[in-house]
Motif scaffolding. Sequence first.
Motif, mmCIF file in Angstrom:
data_model
loop_
_atom_site.group_PDB
_atom_site.id
_atom_site.type_symbol
_atom_site.label_atom_id
_atom_site.label_comp_id
_atom_site.label_asym_id
_atom_site.label_seq_id
_atom_site.Cartn_x
_atom_site.Cartn_y
_atom_site.Cartn_z
ATOM 1 N N GLU A 54 -12.190 -16.375 -3.561
ATOM 2 C CA GLU A 54 -12.657 -15.087 -4.061
ATOM 3 C C GLU A 54 -12.612 -14.048 -2.942
ATOM 4 N N THR A 55 -12.484 -12.774 -3.350
ATOM 5 C CA THR A 55 -12.450 -11.671 -2.394
ATOM 6 C C THR A 55 -13.440 -10.605 -2.833
ATOM 7 N N ALA A 56 -14.149 -10.038 -1.854
ATOM 8 C CA ALA A 56 -15.049 -8.915 -2.098
ATOM 9 C C ALA A 56 -14.654 -7.806 -1.127
ATOM 10 N N ILE A 57 -14.577 -6.573 -1.653
ATOM 11 C CA ILE A 57 -14.143 -5.433 -0.844
ATOM 12 C C ILE A 57 -15.169 -4.314 -0.968
ATOM 13 N N TYR A 58 -15.521 -3.707 0.169
ATOM 14 C CA TYR A 58 -16.407 -2.548 0.204
ATOM 15 C C TYR A 58 -15.627 -1.409 0.843
ATOM 16 N N VAL A 59 -15.398 -0.340 0.088
ATOM 17 C CA VAL A 59 -14.614 0.792 0.579
ATOM 18 C C VAL A 59 -15.505 1.717 1.394
ATOM 19 N N LEU A 60 -15.113 1.943 2.636
ATOM 20 C CA LEU A 60 -15.847 2.838 3.530
ATOM 21 C C LEU A 60 -15.361 4.279 3.404
ATOM 22 N N SER A 61 -14.030 4.463 3.299
ATOM 23 C CA SER A 61 -13.474 5.814 3.191
ATOM 24 C C SER A 61 -12.124 5.762 2.488
ATOM 25 N N GLY A 62 -11.735 6.893 1.891
ATOM 26 C CA GLY A 62 -10.475 6.976 1.168
ATOM 27 C C GLY A 62 -10.599 6.433 -0.244
ATOM 28 N N ARG A 63 -9.496 6.486 -0.978
ATOM 29 C CA ARG A 63 -9.464 5.982 -2.351
ATOM 30 C C ARG A 63 -8.273 5.049 -2.495
#
Length: 132
Positions: free
Chosen positions: A58-67
């Motif tokens: 499984e993968t989890a991603i947290y976006v800090l900046s940008g789209r």
Amino acid sequence: MTSCQKIAPGATAYAGKQGFVTFEGIARETVGARGVCMHLLTVPPGGRAQAHKHATHETAIYVLSGRAVTYWGERLQHRIETGPGEMLYIPADMPHLAVNPGPEPVTAVVARTDPHEQESVVLLPELDALVP
């Protein structure tokens, strides 16, 4: 017993199978992790991953900046956009491909249940042409 260890962003960069230069953060290779990998990823404007999946992880991603736009599904038929402060979950064995359509870099924290950051990556070149 292992010890606590600190990793400084920017210490080691390498070209990942998915097509991005990525920072090698917390992983089996760097700190001896046994069940998790976590690293920073920056996708340049116009950057695009190769279609891939992470076998059994499984993968989890947290976006800090940008789209970012992520295409996902057996034929990459689904599309989801994520921006700063949003999280994205990708189930194990789910084909996906991320794109940065914007004018600024996308920076995200990526965590995976595979302690070897690149070991579970399975490229799916037959799906690359399905995303414009």
